[in-house]
Design a protein around this motif. Structure first.
Motif, PDB file in Angstrom:
ATOM      1  N   THR A 187      -3.134  -0.198  -3.027  1.00  0.00           N
ATOM      2  CA  THR A 187      -4.418  -0.895  -3.058  1.00  0.00           C
ATOM      3  C   THR A 187      -5.478  -0.081  -3.781  1.00  0.00           C
ATOM      4  O   THR A 187      -5.406   1.158  -3.850  1.00  0.00           O
ATOM      5  CB  THR A 187      -4.904  -1.200  -1.639  1.00  0.00           C
ATOM      6  OG1 THR A 187      -4.991   0.017  -0.893  1.00  0.00           O
ATOM      7  CG2 THR A 187      -3.958  -2.158  -0.925  1.00  0.00           C
ATOM      8  N   THR A 239     -10.773  -4.662   3.202  1.00  0.00           N
ATOM      9  CA  THR A 239      -9.356  -4.340   3.153  1.00  0.00           C
ATOM     10  C   THR A 239      -8.593  -5.486   2.510  1.00  0.00           C
ATOM     11  O   THR A 239      -8.719  -6.638   2.957  1.00  0.00           O
ATOM     12  CB  THR A 239      -8.791  -4.091   4.559  1.00  0.00           C
ATOM     13  OG1 THR A 239      -9.518  -3.027   5.183  1.00  0.00           O
ATOM     14  CG2 THR A 239      -7.317  -3.703   4.489  1.00  0.00           C
ATOM     15  N   SER A 280      -4.897  -7.120   1.615  1.00  0.00           N
ATOM     16  CA  SER A 280      -3.522  -7.058   2.095  1.00  0.00           C
ATOM     17  C   SER A 280      -2.782  -8.294   1.596  1.00  0.00           C
ATOM     18  O   SER A 280      -3.410  -9.234   1.080  1.00  0.00           O
ATOM     19  CB  SER A 280      -3.475  -7.000   3.621  1.00  0.00           C
ATOM     20  OG  SER A 280      -4.060  -8.165   4.186  1.00  0.00           O
ATOM     21  N   SER A 298       2.403  -2.679  -2.527  1.00  0.00           N
ATOM     22  CA  SER A 298       1.203  -2.770  -1.681  1.00  0.00           C
ATOM     23  C   SER A 298       0.194  -1.660  -1.927  1.00  0.00           C
ATOM     24  O   SER A 298      -0.682  -1.438  -1.087  1.00  0.00           O
ATOM     25  CB  SER A 298       1.571  -2.800  -0.194  1.00  0.00           C
ATOM     26  OG  SER A 298       2.175  -4.030   0.147  1.00  0.00           O
TER      27      SER A 298
END
Length: 125
Positions: free
Chosen positions: A58, A69, A71, A56
């Protein structure tokens, strides 16, 4: 093969929000990372954000940092792009992409193996 389907595009006012979704199917176990790119009329496809599928981690383009954002939901094989504080210059077709190998060049479209069909985002002033 991995199939990608984007959804969630539309029209928003400046300062508003939209959330894009990208559902992956097929050989999703081979996915190493995923990203969002966008292409405005007359411009080249540009990197927006990327996420490492397992860790995860980023990454963001400077133009969206602090506003967007990225996700993912592994159980649903879905990646999201939450877009806040939208600006007219965010208007573009947004594409979801997946890659099956490691690369440090996560911002390069050429490093991605699979692409969605794109979803239009229009931000009015």
């Amino acid at each position: 093969q991995v199939q990608l389907v984007e959804s969630g595009g539309g029209v928003a006012q400046a300062g508003g929000s939209l959330r894009l979704s990208c559902a992956a199917s097929g050989r999703t176990f081979s996915t190493y990372g995923m990203g969002w790119f966008r292409q405005a009329p007359g411009k080249e496809r540009a990197f927006v954000a990327a996420i490492h599928w397992r860790t995860s981690l980023t990454y963001y383009a400077d133009s969206v940092k602090g506003r967007f954002t990225i996700s993912r939901d592994n159980a649903k094989n879905t990646v999201y792009l939450q877009m806040n504080s939208l600006k007219p210059e965010d208007t573009a077709v947004y594409y979801c992409a997946a890659r099956s190998t490691y690369t440090s060049d996560y911002a390069s479209a050429a490093r991605y193996d699979y692409w969605g069909q794109g979803t239009q985002v229009t931000v009015s002033s």
